[in-house]
Design a protein around this motif. Structure first.
Motif, PDB file in Angstrom:
ATOM      1  N   ASP A  93       0.860  -1.165   0.000  1.00 13.87           N
ATOM      2  CA  ASP A  93       0.000   0.000   0.000  1.00 13.87           C
ATOM      3  C   ASP A  93       0.907   1.228   0.000  1.00 13.87           C
ATOM      4  N   SER A  94       0.331   2.350  -0.449  1.00  7.66           N
ATOM      5  CA  SER A  94       1.162   3.504  -0.829  1.00  7.66           C
ATOM      6  C   SER A  94       1.430   4.478   0.308  1.00  7.66           C
ATOM      7  N   GLY A  95       0.735   4.318   1.428  1.00  3.45           N
ATOM      8  CA  GLY A  95       1.059   5.114   2.605  1.00  3.45           C
ATOM      9  C   GLY A  95       0.065   6.201   2.962  1.00  3.45           C
ATOM     10  N   GLY A  96      -0.687   6.710   2.007  1.00  2.57           N
ATOM     11  CA  GLY A  96      -1.592   7.816   2.291  1.00  2.57           C
ATOM     12  C   GLY A  96      -2.638   7.455   3.323  1.00  2.57           C
ATOM     13  N   PHE A  97      -3.234   6.292   3.168  1.00  3.16           N
ATOM     14  CA  PHE A  97      -4.289   5.871   4.101  1.00  3.16           C
ATOM     15  C   PHE A  97      -3.723   5.744   5.516  1.00  3.16           C
ATOM     16  N   GLN A  98      -2.522   5.143   5.638  1.00  2.00           N
ATOM     17  CA  GLN A  98      -1.945   4.914   6.960  1.00  2.00           C
ATOM     18  C   GLN A  98      -1.519   6.236   7.611  1.00  2.00           C
ATOM     19  N   PHE A 146      -0.384   6.629  -4.933  1.00  2.00           N
ATOM     20  CA  PHE A 146      -0.501   7.435  -3.713  1.00  2.00           C
ATOM     21  C   PHE A 146      -1.802   8.215  -3.786  1.00  2.00           C
ATOM     22  N   ASP A 147      -2.676   7.988  -2.825  1.00  2.00           N
ATOM     23  CA  ASP A 147      -4.005   8.591  -2.901  1.00  2.00           C
ATOM     24  C   ASP A 147      -4.373   9.186  -1.554  1.00  2.00           C
ATOM     25  N   GLU A 148      -5.527   9.810  -1.500  1.00  2.00           N
ATOM     26  CA  GLU A 148      -6.075  10.291  -0.232  1.00  2.00           C
ATOM     27  C   GLU A 148      -7.409   9.619  -0.009  1.00  2.00           C
ATOM     28  N   CYS A 149      -7.591   8.994   1.134  1.00  2.00           N
ATOM     29  CA  CYS A 149      -8.840   8.280   1.430  1.00  2.00           C
ATOM     30  C   CYS A 149      -9.586   9.068   2.511  1.00  2.00           C
ATOM     31  N   PRO A 150     -10.646   9.798   2.139  1.00  2.00           N
ATOM     32  CA  PRO A 150     -11.352  10.613   3.136  1.00  2.00           C
ATOM     33  C   PRO A 150     -12.116   9.744   4.129  1.00  2.00           C
ATOM     34  N   GLN A 189      -9.695   3.768  -7.132  1.00  2.93           N
ATOM     35  CA  GLN A 189     -10.924   4.538  -7.314  1.00  2.93           C
ATOM     36  C   GLN A 189     -11.341   5.148  -5.979  1.00  2.93           C
ATOM     37  N   GLN A 190     -11.709   6.415  -6.008  1.00  2.31           N
ATOM     38  CA  GLN A 190     -12.290   7.050  -4.844  1.00  2.31           C
ATOM     39  C   GLN A 190     -13.684   7.556  -5.223  1.00  2.31           C
ATOM     40  N   GLY A 191     -14.282   8.358  -4.335  1.00  3.85           N
ATOM     41  CA  GLY A 191     -15.622   8.870  -4.635  1.00  3.85           C
ATOM     42  C   GLY A 191     -16.643   8.544  -3.562  1.00  3.85           C
ATOM     43  N   VAL A 215     -10.784  -0.623  -5.605  1.00  3.01           N
ATOM     44  CA  VAL A 215     -11.928   0.146  -5.079  1.00  3.01           C
ATOM     45  C   VAL A 215     -11.476   0.621  -3.703  1.00  3.01           C
ATOM     46  N   GLY A 216     -11.122   1.896  -3.638  1.00  2.00           N
ATOM     47  CA  GLY A 216     -10.658   2.481  -2.380  1.00  2.00           C
ATOM     48  C   GLY A 216     -11.793   3.206  -1.671  1.00  2.00           C
ATOM     49  N   GLY A 217     -11.439   3.828  -0.536  1.00  2.00           N
ATOM     50  CA  GLY A 217     -12.416   4.674   0.148  1.00  2.00           C
ATOM     51  C   GLY A 217     -13.524   3.921   0.832  1.00  2.00           C
ATOM     52  N   LEU A 218     -13.375   2.614   0.959  1.00  2.00           N
ATOM     53  CA  LEU A 218     -14.397   1.819   1.674  1.00  2.00           C
ATOM     54  C   LEU A 218     -13.754   1.136   2.874  1.00  2.00           C
ATOM     55  N   ALA A 219     -14.613   0.442   3.645  1.00  2.00           N
ATOM     56  CA  ALA A 219     -14.153  -0.168   4.910  1.00  2.00           C
ATOM     57  C   ALA A 219     -13.545   0.907   5.796  1.00  2.00           C
ATOM     58  N   VAL A 220     -14.216   2.039   5.808  1.00  2.00           N
ATOM     59  CA  VAL A 220     -13.777   3.159   6.660  1.00  2.00           C
ATOM     60  C   VAL A 220     -14.917   3.582   7.587  1.00  2.00           C
ATOM     61  N   GLY A 221     -15.751   2.620   7.967  1.00  2.00           N
ATOM     62  CA  GLY A 221     -16.812   2.902   8.934  1.00  2.00           C
ATOM     63  C   GLY A 221     -18.189   3.064   8.319  1.00  2.00           C
ATOM     64  N   MET A 247      -9.878  -2.744  -1.039  1.00  2.00           N
ATOM     65  CA  MET A 247      -8.861  -2.519  -0.005  1.00  2.00           C
ATOM     66  C   MET A 247      -9.456  -2.573   1.408  1.00  2.00           C
ATOM     67  N   GLY A 248      -8.786  -3.378   2.271  1.00  2.00           N
ATOM     68  CA  GLY A 248      -9.135  -3.358   3.693  1.00  2.00           C
ATOM     69  C   GLY A 248     -10.303  -4.240   4.091  1.00  2.00           C
ATOM     70  N   VAL A 249     -10.693  -5.182   3.249  1.00  2.84           N
ATOM     71  CA  VAL A 249     -11.889  -6.002   3.544  1.00  2.84           C
ATOM     72  C   VAL A 249     -11.470  -7.475   3.623  1.00  2.84           C
ATOM     73  N   CYS A 268      -6.949  -7.751   4.559  1.00  7.53           N
ATOM     74  CA  CYS A 268      -7.474  -7.251   5.830  1.00  7.53           C
ATOM     75  C   CYS A 268      -6.599  -7.760   6.979  1.00  7.53           C
ATOM     76  N   VAL A 269      -6.451  -6.894   7.999  1.00  7.30           N
ATOM     77  CA  VAL A 269      -5.696  -7.316   9.187  1.00  7.30           C
ATOM     78  C   VAL A 269      -6.544  -8.216  10.089  1.00  7.30           C
ATOM     79  N   LEU A 270      -7.832  -8.270   9.821  1.00  8.35           N
ATOM     80  CA  LEU A 270      -8.773  -8.935  10.745  1.00  8.35           C
ATOM     81  C   LEU A 270      -8.345 -10.343  11.170  1.00  8.35           C
ATOM     82  N   PRO A 271      -8.048 -11.261  10.239  1.00 10.00           N
ATOM     83  CA  PRO A 271      -7.736 -12.629  10.694  1.00 10.00           C
ATOM     84  C   PRO A 271      -6.499 -12.686  11.585  1.00 10.00           C
TER      85      PRO A 271
HETATM   86  N1  2YY Z   1      -4.188   3.497  -0.375  1.00 10.33           N
HETATM   87  C1  2YY Z   1      -5.361   3.171   0.215  1.00 10.33           C
HETATM   88  N2  2YY Z   1      -5.366   2.233   1.188  1.00 10.33           N
HETATM   89  C2  2YY Z   1      -6.557   1.919   1.800  1.00 10.33           C
HETATM   90  C3  2YY Z   1      -6.536   0.991   2.852  1.00 10.33           C
HETATM   91  C4  2YY Z   1      -7.739   0.696   3.496  1.00 10.33           C
HETATM   92  N3  2YY Z   1      -7.988  -0.105   4.590  1.00 10.33           N
HETATM   93  C5  2YY Z   1      -9.316   0.049   4.805  1.00 10.33           C
HETATM   94  N4  2YY Z   1      -9.975  -0.528   5.801  1.00 10.33           N
HETATM   95  C6  2YY Z   1      -9.286  -1.267   6.856  1.00 10.33           C
HETATM   96  C7  2YY Z   1     -10.327  -1.458   7.882  1.00 10.33           C
HETATM   97  C8  2YY Z   1      -9.832  -2.172   9.083  1.00 10.33           C
HETATM   98  C9  2YY Z   1      -8.992  -1.530   9.998  1.00 10.33           C
HETATM   99  C10 2YY Z   1      -8.604  -2.219  11.160  1.00 10.33           C
HETATM  100  C11 2YY Z   1      -9.078  -3.510  11.389  1.00 10.33           C
HETATM  101  C12 2YY Z   1      -8.704  -4.239  12.650  1.00 10.33           C
HETATM  102  O1  2YY Z   1      -7.889  -3.665  13.440  1.00 10.33           O
HETATM  103  O2  2YY Z   1      -9.223  -5.384  12.838  1.00 10.33           O
HETATM  104  C13 2YY Z   1      -9.916  -4.139  10.461  1.00 10.33           C
HETATM  105  C14 2YY Z   1     -10.298  -3.467   9.298  1.00 10.33           C
HETATM  106  N5  2YY Z   1      -9.918   0.859   3.907  1.00 10.33           N
HETATM  107  C15 2YY Z   1      -8.950   1.292   3.076  1.00 10.33           C
HETATM  108  C16 2YY Z   1      -8.980   2.190   2.013  1.00 10.33           C
HETATM  109  C17 2YY Z   1      -7.765   2.517   1.381  1.00 10.33           C
HETATM  110  C18 2YY Z   1      -7.707   3.489   0.322  1.00 10.33           C
HETATM  111  O3  2YY Z   1      -8.735   4.092  -0.095  1.00 10.33           O
HETATM  112  N6  2YY Z   1      -6.507   3.790  -0.202  1.00 10.33           N
END
Ligand code: 2YY
Length: 373
Positions: A93-98, A146-150, A189-191, A215-221, A247-249, A268-271
């Motif tokens: 991953d490119s770092g912006g989200f983190q 490198f993107d921005e995930c709102p 993709q964002q949006g 497909v970005g911008g999801l799994a953010v609540g 991403m992130g699912v 996903c980090v979940l497992p």
């Molecule tokens: N570059 C980029 N990276 C992403 C990583 C993501 N990761 C998520 N969701 C992770 C959700 C998530 C976070 C923590 C845990 C846990 O601690 O269990 C589980 C799920 N959504 C994400 C969206 C993006 C995105 O748009 N752009």
């Protein structure tokens, strides 16, 4: 082994697809689940154990590795694959989200992001160009723009301006990535939850041209219903002949719902994270091993599971070592969870190939009790 990056679709069943991504470091069977190896390790797992679960590819993080031990040091030592003893494909991953979810004191401009390390407070900078440079130093096989995930919820204007910035950064990522045969660059993709903005983003990314599309911008609540609502249309906005990466699912039922809607790759980090907090995912639902009801139970987590935790240990033992905070607890539960997630992926790949995905999905849901087991 191929020296190029390519994606072949083998079969579809409804919107679900199965195929293979060929890379110089190996083939990735899709739909694929990527274990997360944030700091050059899938926590509590040896690389050979991760491979034994059936994973063809794992995920690394630009943000964490640039802070510690730095991308330059990893490059000097032969790159991330050699450094972490994993010779199969790696997506980074490119770092912006983190940065937005972990770093302190962030300053976002058109040029990029400056921030303070969550580890030691030191100041750092990321931009499309620097992110591409770091991912090249790491040697990852699949590089993310490198993107921005709102963060959601956000108003439409914020989603629109953020998506526009990410598309400008996608162009800069593409330009900085250059021509690297055998390495892939994926657009994101964002949006938000706005179908028209996601269409605009998909068009902008295709005009630039990428080897795969996330497909970005999801799994953010936003919750599963809203996420599935977007997935009911977003994959079809992306090229049919390129991998689609969500991403992130996510939780097992998120993953099944995403594949059903045309997604090919997920992470996903979940497992792994849940494995360390005593949560075991099974075909019948979630086992919270710390619960006292397991302390005398001689049965494995899942009678039908062939992972080392289920072959060699009882729930009573797993309860004991979790309560005693023994390291083997995280090791066994992480291994089980990653094994189970890969079993879900293998089951879906086979079902899509056989044209029986609907039956497989019905069975998947029928076996799962509601709540803890
Ligand atoms: N570059 C980029 N990276 C992403 C990583 C993501 N990761 C998520 N969701 C992770 C959700 C998530 C976070 C923590 C845990 C846990 O601690 O269990 C589980 C799920 N959504 C994400 C969206 C993006 C995105 O748009 N752009």
């Amino acid at each position: 082994m191929t020296q190029r990056f390519s994606f072949d679709l083998h079969a579809t069943d409804g919107k679900a697809r199965t195929g293979a991504i060929s890379t110089p470091r190996g083939v990735i069977r899709t739909p694929a689940f990527m274990p997360v190896g944030t700091a050059a390790t899938v926590k509590a797992m040896l690389p050979e154990s991760v491979a034994a679960t059936g994973a063809d590819i794992l995920l690394g993080n630009t943000y964490h590795l640039m802070l510690r031990p730095t991308a330059e040091r990893i490059a000097r030592l032969g790159g991330l694959h050699k450094f972490m003893n994993w010779d199969k494909p790696i997506l980074t991953d490119s770092g912006g989200f983190q940065v937005m979810s972990l770093a302190g004191l962030r300053k976002l401009t058109e040029e990029g992001v400056t921030f303070k390390s969550h580890i030691d407070g030191s100041r750092h900078h990321l931009s499309p160009e620097r992110s591409m440079e770091i991912q090249a130093l790491l040697g990852s096989d699949i590089v993310m723009c490198f993107d921005e995930c709102p963060a959601l919820p956000a108003d439409r204007d914020r989603i629109k301006s953020s998506m526009d910035l990410s598309m400008r950064w996608a162009q800069r990522s593409r330009d900085a990535f250059g021509d690297r045969p055998g390495h892939a660059l994926f657009g994101i993709q964002q949006g938000g939850l706005e179908q028209d903005l996601r269409e605009e983003s998909a068009q902008a990314l295709q005009a630039i041209g990428f080897d795969g599309y996330a497909v970005g911008g999801l799994a953010v609540g936003e919750g599963q219903e809203a996420m599935f609502g977007v997935l009911d249309y977003a994959p079809d906005q992306l090229p049919v002949d390129k991998p689609r990466y969500l991403m992130g699912v996510g939780k097992p039922d998120d993953i099944v719902g995403a594949v059903k809607r045309g997604i090919d790759m997920m992470d996903c980090v979940l497992p792994s994270r849940s494995g360390r907090t005593g949560q075991a995912f099974t075909r019948h639902g979630v086992v919270n091993i710390k619960n006292a009801r397991h302390q005398d139970d001689p049965r494995p987590l899942d009678e039908a599971c062939t992972c080392p935790a289920c072959r060699g240990y009882s729930r009573a033992y797993l309860h004991h070592v979790f309560r005693a905070n023994e390291m083997i607890s995280g090791m066994l539960l992480t291994w089980h969870n990653l094994h189970y997630f890969q079993q879900i992926m293998a089951g879906m790949r086979d079902a899509i190939s056989a044209g029986t995905f609907a039956a497989w999905e019905a069975d998947f849901h029928a076996l799962r009790a509601q709540g803890d087991i």
